[in-house]
Design a protein around this motif. Structure first.
Motif, PDB file in Angstrom:
ATOM      1  N   TYR A  49       0.847  -1.195   0.000  1.00 27.37           N
ATOM      2  CA  TYR A  49       0.000   0.000   0.000  1.00 27.37           C
ATOM      3  C   TYR A  49       0.881   1.241   0.000  1.00 27.37           C
ATOM      4  O   TYR A  49       2.026   1.203   0.438  1.00 27.37           O
ATOM      5  N   ARG A  50       0.313   2.340  -0.489  1.00 27.38           N
ATOM      6  CA  ARG A  50       1.020   3.620  -0.448  1.00 27.38           C
ATOM      7  C   ARG A  50       0.075   4.681   0.103  1.00 27.38           C
ATOM      8  O   ARG A  50      -1.135   4.608  -0.078  1.00 27.38           O
ATOM      9  N   ALA A  51       0.662   5.649   0.760  1.00 26.45           N
ATOM     10  CA  ALA A  51      -0.082   6.797   1.279  1.00 26.45           C
ATOM     11  C   ALA A  51       0.756   8.037   1.010  1.00 26.45           C
ATOM     12  O   ALA A  51       1.948   8.061   1.311  1.00 26.45           O
ATOM     13  N   GLU A  52       0.128   9.045   0.418  1.00 27.16           N
ATOM     14  CA  GLU A  52       0.812  10.307   0.109  1.00 27.16           C
ATOM     15  C   GLU A  52      -0.025  11.447   0.661  1.00 27.16           C
ATOM     16  O   GLU A  52      -1.244  11.419   0.582  1.00 27.16           O
ATOM     17  N   ALA A  53       0.643  12.452   1.212  1.00 29.33           N
ATOM     18  CA  ALA A  53      -0.052  13.634   1.720  1.00 29.33           C
ATOM     19  C   ALA A  53       0.707  14.875   1.286  1.00 29.33           C
ATOM     20  O   ALA A  53       1.939  14.903   1.302  1.00 29.33           O
ATOM     21  N   THR A  54      -0.044  15.894   0.896  1.00 34.11           N
ATOM     22  CA  THR A  54       0.525  17.192   0.559  1.00 34.11           C
ATOM     23  C   THR A  54      -0.186  18.233   1.408  1.00 34.11           C
ATOM     24  O   THR A  54      -1.408  18.349   1.351  1.00 34.11           O
ATOM     25  N   LEU A  55       0.578  18.958   2.198  1.00 34.46           N
ATOM     26  CA  LEU A  55       0.058  19.996   3.077  1.00 34.46           C
ATOM     27  C   LEU A  55       0.408  21.348   2.472  1.00 34.46           C
ATOM     28  O   LEU A  55       1.591  21.654   2.279  1.00 34.46           O
ATOM     29  N   THR A  56      -0.595  22.120   2.127  1.00 34.67           N
ATOM     30  CA  THR A  56      -0.354  23.460   1.600  1.00 34.67           C
ATOM     31  C   THR A  56      -0.942  24.470   2.562  1.00 34.67           C
ATOM     32  O   THR A  56      -1.993  24.244   3.148  1.00 34.67           O
ATOM     33  N   GLY A  57      -0.234  25.551   2.739  1.00 35.12           N
ATOM     34  CA  GLY A  57      -0.667  26.602   3.646  1.00 35.12           C
ATOM     35  C   GLY A  57       0.135  27.850   3.380  1.00 35.12           C
ATOM     36  O   GLY A  57       0.671  28.031   2.293  1.00 35.12           O
ATOM     37  N   PRO A  58       0.238  28.710   4.392  1.00 30.87           N
ATOM     38  CA  PRO A  58       0.958  29.968   4.210  1.00 30.87           C
ATOM     39  C   PRO A  58       2.456  29.767   3.929  1.00 30.87           C
ATOM     40  O   PRO A  58       3.082  30.585   3.289  1.00 30.87           O
ATOM     41  N   GLN A  59       3.029  28.676   4.430  1.00 33.19           N
ATOM     42  CA  GLN A  59       4.449  28.423   4.191  1.00 33.19           C
ATOM     43  C   GLN A  59       4.610  27.512   2.980  1.00 33.19           C
ATOM     44  O   GLN A  59       3.686  27.232   2.258  1.00 33.19           O
ATOM     45  N   THR A  60       5.813  27.032   2.792  1.00 37.91           N
ATOM     46  CA  THR A  60       6.150  26.132   1.704  1.00 37.91           C
ATOM     47  C   THR A  60       5.332  24.852   1.804  1.00 37.91           C
ATOM     48  O   THR A  60       5.191  24.293   2.889  1.00 37.91           O
ATOM     49  N   PRO A  61       4.801  24.358   0.693  1.00 40.32           N
ATOM     50  CA  PRO A  61       4.055  23.093   0.742  1.00 40.32           C
ATOM     51  C   PRO A  61       4.958  21.951   1.224  1.00 40.32           C
ATOM     52  O   PRO A  61       6.145  21.907   0.898  1.00 40.32           O
ATOM     53  N   LEU A  62       4.380  21.049   1.990  1.00 37.14           N
ATOM     54  CA  LEU A  62       5.112  19.896   2.490  1.00 37.14           C
ATOM     55  C   LEU A  62       4.496  18.639   1.901  1.00 37.14           C
ATOM     56  O   LEU A  62       3.275  18.544   1.763  1.00 37.14           O
ATOM     57  N   ARG A  63       5.346  17.677   1.573  1.00 40.16           N
ATOM     58  CA  ARG A  63       4.868  16.439   0.977  1.00 40.16           C
ATOM     59  C   ARG A  63       5.462  15.272   1.725  1.00 40.16           C
ATOM     60  O   ARG A  63       6.645  15.280   2.074  1.00 40.16           O
ATOM     61  N   ALA A  64       4.632  14.271   1.977  1.00 43.94           N
ATOM     62  CA  ALA A  64       5.087  13.055   2.647  1.00 43.94           C
ATOM     63  C   ALA A  64       4.502  11.861   1.904  1.00 43.94           C
ATOM     64  O   ALA A  64       3.355  11.906   1.457  1.00 43.94           O
ATOM     65  N   GLN A  65       5.303  10.825   1.774  1.00 42.00           N
ATOM     66  CA  GLN A  65       4.806   9.603   1.150  1.00 42.00           C
ATOM     67  C   GLN A  65       5.452   8.409   1.827  1.00 42.00           C
ATOM     68  O   GLN A  65       6.566   8.502   2.336  1.00 42.00           O
ATOM     69  N   ALA A  66       4.707   7.314   1.847  1.00 45.73           N
ATOM     70  CA  ALA A  66       5.211   6.110   2.498  1.00 45.73           C
ATOM     71  C   ALA A  66       4.504   4.899   1.918  1.00 45.73           C
ATOM     72  O   ALA A  66       3.430   5.004   1.327  1.00 45.73           O
ATOM     73  N   THR A  67       5.124   3.752   2.109  1.00 37.79           N
ATOM     74  CA  THR A  67       4.524   2.484   1.711  1.00 37.79           C
ATOM     75  C   THR A  67       4.520   1.556   2.905  1.00 37.79           C
ATOM     76  O   THR A  67       5.261   1.759   3.879  1.00 37.79           O
ATOM     77  N   GLY A  68       3.694   0.537   2.835  1.00 38.40           N
ATOM     78  CA  GLY A  68       3.630  -0.452   3.903  1.00 38.40           C
ATOM     79  C   GLY A  68       2.900  -1.696   3.443  1.00 38.40           C
ATOM     80  O   GLY A  68       2.163  -1.678   2.445  1.00 38.40           O
ATOM     81  N   ASP A  69       3.075  -2.770   4.177  1.00 38.59           N
ATOM     82  CA  ASP A  69       2.409  -4.025   3.839  1.00 38.59           C
ATOM     83  C   ASP A  69       0.904  -3.936   4.049  1.00 38.59           C
ATOM     84  O   ASP A  69       0.136  -4.647   3.397  1.00 38.59           O
ATOM     85  N   THR A  70       0.478  -3.062   4.974  1.00 38.38           N
ATOM     86  CA  THR A  70      -0.942  -2.830   5.213  1.00 38.38           C
ATOM     87  C   THR A  70      -1.228  -1.349   5.004  1.00 38.38           C
ATOM     88  O   THR A  70      -0.317  -0.514   5.066  1.00 38.38           O
ATOM     89  N   LEU A  71      -2.492  -1.028   4.785  1.00 39.06           N
ATOM     90  CA  LEU A  71      -2.864   0.371   4.622  1.00 39.06           C
ATOM     91  C   LEU A  71      -2.578   1.144   5.907  1.00 39.06           C
ATOM     92  O   LEU A  71      -2.078   2.267   5.866  1.00 39.06           O
ATOM     93  N   HIS A  72      -2.856   0.529   7.043  1.00 32.19           N
ATOM     94  CA  HIS A  72      -2.597   1.182   8.336  1.00 32.19           C
ATOM     95  C   HIS A  72      -1.116   1.515   8.484  1.00 32.19           C
ATOM     96  O   HIS A  72      -0.746   2.608   8.917  1.00 32.19           O
ATOM     97  N   GLN A  73      -0.258   0.588   8.107  1.00 32.54           N
ATOM     98  CA  GLN A  73       1.190   0.802   8.196  1.00 32.54           C
ATOM     99  C   GLN A  73       1.643   1.930   7.275  1.00 32.54           C
ATOM    100  O   GLN A  73       2.447   2.783   7.665  1.00 32.54           O
ATOM    101  N   ALA A  74       1.112   1.981   6.062  1.00 33.67           N
ATOM    102  CA  ALA A  74       1.483   3.036   5.119  1.00 33.67           C
ATOM    103  C   ALA A  74       1.034   4.407   5.627  1.00 33.67           C
ATOM    104  O   ALA A  74       1.794   5.381   5.557  1.00 33.67           O
ATOM    105  N   VAL A  75      -0.181   4.490   6.160  1.00 32.31           N
ATOM    106  CA  VAL A  75      -0.688   5.764   6.677  1.00 32.31           C
ATOM    107  C   VAL A  75       0.106   6.192   7.909  1.00 32.31           C
ATOM    108  O   VAL A  75       0.431   7.375   8.070  1.00 32.31           O
ATOM    109  N   ALA A  76       0.445   5.254   8.779  1.00 35.02           N
ATOM    110  CA  ALA A  76       1.233   5.581   9.978  1.00 35.02           C
ATOM    111  C   ALA A  76       2.620   6.104   9.589  1.00 35.02           C
ATOM    112  O   ALA A  76       3.108   7.080  10.159  1.00 35.02           O
TER     113      ALA A  76
END
Length: 125
Positions: free
Chosen positions: A60-87
Motif C-alpha cells: 500500500y502507499r499513502a501520500e499527503a501534501t500539506l499546503t498553507g501559508p508556508q512552503t508546501p510539504l509532501r510526505a509519502q510512504a509504503t507499507g504491507d498494510t494500509l494502516h502501516q502506510a498511513v502511519a
C-alpha cells in the motif's frame, strides 16, 4: 484536521470506507499537532491512498501534501498494510512540519545574533 483546514481524500483501487477515513483523520490530527492549536489559515491537506503495483499482494502507499501559508510539504510512504502506510506517512509529515518550524525559528533568531554583535561596542562589524 481543524475546522479551518480542508481535507481531500482520494483512494485508487481501494474502498474509501468510514474506517479508512477515520484512520486518515486520526493520523493527520497527530501529524499536524506540531503546528500548535488551530485554526490554521488557508491550510489544505490532500491525501492519496492506493497500492504501489497491481495485484492483491502489492504494498500500500499513502501520500499527503500539506499546503498553507508556508512552503508546501509532501510526505509519502509504503507499507504491507494500509494502516502501516498511513502511519509511516504521518511520521514523515510530522518530521517535515517539525523541520520547517525549526528552520523558521532559526531564521528569526539569526538576526538577533547579528544585532548582539553590534551592541558589543564594535562599530566595525
Amino acid at each position: 484536521p481543524t475546522a479551518a483546514m480542508t481535507l481531500s481524500l482520494h483512494a485508487t483501487g481501494l474502498d474509501l470506507t468510514p474506517a479508512v477515513r477515520r484512520l486518515v483523520d486520526d493520523k493527520l490530527a497527530a501529524a499536524l499537532r506540531p503546528l500548535g492549536p488551530g485554526p490554521h489559515p488557508a491550510t489544505h491537506v490532500a491525501v492519496q491512498l492506493g497500492r504501489v503495483g497491481h495485484g492483491e499482494h502489492s504494498p500500500y502507499r499513502a501520500e499527503a501534501t500539506l499546503t498553507g501559508p508556508q512552503t508546501p510539504l509532501r510526505a509519502q510512504a509504503t507499507g504491507d498494510t494500509l494502516h502501516q502506510a498511513v502511519a509511516r506517512m504521518r511520521q514523515d509529515l510530522s518530521r517535515s512540519i517539525r523541520n520547517q518550524r525549526q528552520r523558521q525559528r532559526d531564521e528569526k533568531r539569526a538576526p538577533l545574533a547579528g544585532s548582539a554583535r553590534l551592541s558589543d561596542g564594535d562599530p566595525e562589524v
